[in-house]
Design a protein around this motif. Structure first.
Motif, short mmCIF file in Angstrom:
data_model
loop_
_atom_site.label_atom_id
_atom_site.label_comp_id
_atom_site.label_asym_id
_atom_site.label_seq_id
_atom_site.Cartn_x
_atom_site.Cartn_y
_atom_site.Cartn_z
N CYS A 1 0.84 -1.21 0.00
CA CYS A 1 0.00 0.00 0.00
C CYS A 1 0.87 1.25 0.00
O CYS A 1 2.01 1.23 0.47
CB CYS A 1 -0.86 -0.03 1.25
SG CYS A 1 -1.92 1.41 1.49
N SER B 1 0.55 3.47 2.03
CA SER B 1 0.89 3.68 3.45
C SER B 1 2.16 2.92 3.82
O SER B 1 2.93 3.38 4.67
CB SER B 1 -0.26 3.20 4.34
OG SER B 1 -1.43 3.94 4.08
N HIS C 1 -0.64 -4.67 5.77
CA HIS C 1 -1.93 -4.52 6.46
C HIS C 1 -3.10 -4.76 5.51
O HIS C 1 -4.24 -4.49 5.85
CB HIS C 1 -2.02 -3.13 7.09
CG HIS C 1 -1.87 -2.03 6.08
ND1 HIS C 1 -0.66 -1.46 5.78
CD2 HIS C 1 -2.78 -1.44 5.28
CE1 HIS C 1 -0.83 -0.56 4.83
NE2 HIS C 1 -2.11 -0.53 4.51
N GLU C 2 -2.82 -5.24 4.29
CA GLU C 2 -3.91 -5.53 3.34
C GLU C 2 -3.81 -7.01 2.99
O GLU C 2 -3.04 -7.38 2.11
CB GLU C 2 -3.74 -4.68 2.07
CG GLU C 2 -3.75 -3.19 2.35
CD GLU C 2 -3.67 -2.33 1.08
OE1 GLU C 2 -3.55 -2.88 -0.03
OE2 GLU C 2 -3.74 -1.11 1.22
N ASP D 1 -8.71 -2.57 2.80
CA ASP D 1 -8.24 -1.20 2.98
C ASP D 1 -8.70 -0.26 1.85
O ASP D 1 -9.64 0.50 2.01
CB ASP D 1 -6.70 -1.19 3.09
CG ASP D 1 -6.11 0.21 3.23
OD1 ASP D 1 -6.80 1.20 2.98
OD2 ASP D 1 -4.92 0.32 3.60
ZN ZN Z 1 -3.16 0.24 2.97
#
Ligand code: ZN
Ligand code: NAD
Ligand code: ZN
Length: 406
Positions: A38, A40, A60-61, A169
């Motif tokens: 991502c 992020s 986190h995805e 996300d």
């Molecule tokens: Zn993300």
């Protein structure tokens, strides 16, 4: 198991790490079938987010199959296929009860660190620094999912990973970015950033009734995707003056709402304000790259809304508060409250209103994560979104035995 770990500024490394274990009664262990990189993650990779440690597992995805559950995870069973939302949320605190899952009061064991910087702490996030909980992330073969009775959504077998993975996300994030604009029929929405988040913001703004959506970026291949696959009009900010172009496209009024899908690493144009920012950033008196947000605030029509979904971490200079105040602007923002959007957006995917896989440009094995980060950061090879497949072998890269883990 194998996991992609942060090893310092601009480096990640796939390492052998201990398998995750159930630590709490509401945990589940998920065997990860797809995991994405991502924008992020780039903030971590580029060294903008403090409290990362060498060896932290990123990601986190992710989605996969439940292989173990704690005794209090009633709804999930071994073998269930799930997508896991990136904010970790208890489901029962005051924030969660109000649908504000990304500011859950019970999921950040290191809340004190976040409070020092931000006053109060948001929720914990998978693979996103010690300040946000120090949780191991999902660019790995397995992950421990806390509050597994609240977050993960079950997915039926007929939907491929690539159609549902981004429920974790970026689809909900783009959607929330558009939702915060309170779109009315006839509205013109401008979106800064035609990365995956910006593309979902464009698509969502149309779903919510916008008449025209204008995407702004400098990468032609991304603007092309925004035009051809999300239906946007586009502005290349390196070729034209964005404020003039937007004024011209909106009869001088400005867009009804503006979405910042760029965040803290915005790229700058040249000019005196750029020199000012560089000097402040060099002495760490300013932590953000403010170009896109400043432009969105100035461009927005009187009484309009500026929706900030690009991630910011610290302090920004020359924030045009006078323009915000005197022109009755509304600013809305947040890490996405993903849990809120899982069911309604899965329904839209199921109905065929959108196939989120349109953002994917690269599929790789987990071993190729370092190459994926480098490519995504530098926007090489027309890279829009990288999906890692921890248990794939020959199809995506170097063949290797699958397995390991729980
Ligand atoms: Zn993300
Ligand atoms: P990305 O890096 O792929 O996309 C960012 C895009 O912004 C790039 O295409 C870049 O060229 C463009 N850009 C840079 N400077 C610009 C400028 N001055 N004007 C216009 N465009 C500019 O990243 P992404 O995955 O699409 O993520 C975008 C942002 O959203 C990041 O900050 C990420 O952290 C954030 N994000 C927020 C949430 C949330 O919950 N709020 C969730 C996911 C991602
Ligand atoms: Zn909570």
């Amino acid at each position: 198991m194998k996991a992609n770990c942060w090893t310092g500024r601009n480096t990640v490394e796939v390492q052998n790490v201990p398998d995750p274990k159930i630590l709490n009664a509401r945990d589940a262990i998920v065997r990860i079938t797809s995991s994405a990189i991502c924008g992020s993650d780039l903030h971590l990779y580029d060294g903008y987010v403090p409290t990362m440690k060498r060896g932290d597992i990123l990601g986190h995805e992710f989605m996969g199959e439940v292989v173990e559950t704690g005794p209090e995870v009633g709804d999930l069973a071994v073998g269930d296929r799930v997508v896991v939302p990136f904010p970790i949320a208890c489901g029962a605190c005051a924030a969660c009860e109000n649908g504000l899952f990304s500011v859950c009061e019970n999921s950040n064991p290191n809340a004190a660190m976040a409070e020092k910087l931000w006053g109060h702490s948001p929720s914990g996030i998978f693979g996103y620094s010690h300040m946000l909980g120090g949780y191991a992330g999902g660019q790995a073969e397995y992950a421990r999912v806390p509050f597994a009775d609240v977050g993960p959504i079950k997915i039926e077998d007929d939907l491929p990973d690539e159609s549902v993975l981004f429920l974790s996300d970026i689809f909900p994030t783009g959607y929330m970015g558009a939702e915060m604009c309170d779109i009315k029929p006839g509205d013109v929405i401008a979106v800064w950033g035609a990365g995956p988040v910006g593309l979902f913001a464009v698509a969502s703004a149309y779903m919510l009734g916008a008449e025209r959506v204008i995407a702004i970026d400098r990468f032609d291949y991304r603007l092309k995707k925004a035009r051809e696959q999300a239906g946007a009009e586009t502005i290349d900010y390196e070729k034209v003056n964005v404020l003039e172009a937007l004024a011209e496209m909106t009869g001088g009024r400005g867009p009804d709402a503006c979405i910042d899908a760029v965040g803290m690493e915005a790229h700058h144009h040249v000019g005196p304000i750029h020199a000012y920012d560089r000097a402040k950033q060099a002495t760490r008196m300013e932590t953000e790259r403010p170009h896109a947000l400043r432009e969105a605030l100035i461009a927005c029509k009187n009484g309009g809304t500026v929706s900030i979904i690009g991630v910011y971490g610290g302090l920004m200079d020359k924030f045009p508060i006078g323009s915000v105040m005197n022109r009755s602007l509304t600013i809305r923002t947040g890490q996405c409250h993903v849990q809120r959007y899982l069911k309604p957006l899965l329904k839209r995917i199921r109905k065929g209103e959108i196939d989120p896989s349109f953002v994917i440009s690269h599929r790789m094995s987990l071993d190729d994560a370092p190459r994926g980060y480098d490519m995504f950061k530098h926007k090489r090879d027309d890279c829009t979104k990288v999906v890692l497949k921890p248990f794939s072998s020959a199809a995506y890269g170097t063949p290797r035995p699958s397995g390991g883990g729980a």
